[in-house]
Design a protein around this motif. Structure first.
Motif, short mmCIF file in Angstrom:
data_model
loop_
_atom_site.label_atom_id
_atom_site.label_comp_id
_atom_site.label_asym_id
_atom_site.label_seq_id
_atom_site.Cartn_x
_atom_site.Cartn_y
_atom_site.Cartn_z
N LEU A 118 -3.73 -1.72 -1.08
CA LEU A 118 -3.05 -1.49 -2.36
C LEU A 118 -2.26 -2.73 -2.74
N ILE A 161 -3.18 -1.62 3.74
CA ILE A 161 -3.73 -0.34 3.29
C ILE A 161 -4.61 -0.47 2.05
N TYR A 169 -0.96 9.34 -4.67
CA TYR A 169 -2.26 8.95 -4.16
C TYR A 169 -2.84 10.07 -3.32
N LYS A 193 -5.79 7.92 1.16
CA LYS A 193 -4.84 6.81 1.22
C LYS A 193 -3.69 7.16 2.17
#
Length: 75
Positions: free
Chosen positions: A34, A32, A49, A53
């Protein structure tokens, strides 16, 4: 339900879904975009977030309708 409670429950449910999928925090973070640290912060409800996201997380985890209801504690 206040924002903090909602964020906390979401984080717990996200962690459970991630574990059900057999994904480590490192691996989901990679998928993703991150860091592991950022993902931990989401799971522990330390950060919030944006919707973009969230859509990426849902696209990677591909939750069922029932899992979505649990994730967002509805139904």
């Amino acid at each position: 339900m206040n924002k903090e409670t909602t964020r906390f429950r979401f984080g717990q449910n996200l962690k459970a879904l991630r574990e059900q999928r057999g994904l480590s925090q490192d691996r989901l973070g990679e998928l993703i975009g991150l860091s592991r640290k950022d993902l931990i912060s989401i799971e522990k409800a330390h950060v919030n977030y944006g919707i973009d996201k969230l859509f990426i997380i849902l696209d990677v985890l591909k939750p069922t309708r029932e899992e979505l209801e649990t994730l967002f504690h509805i139904g």
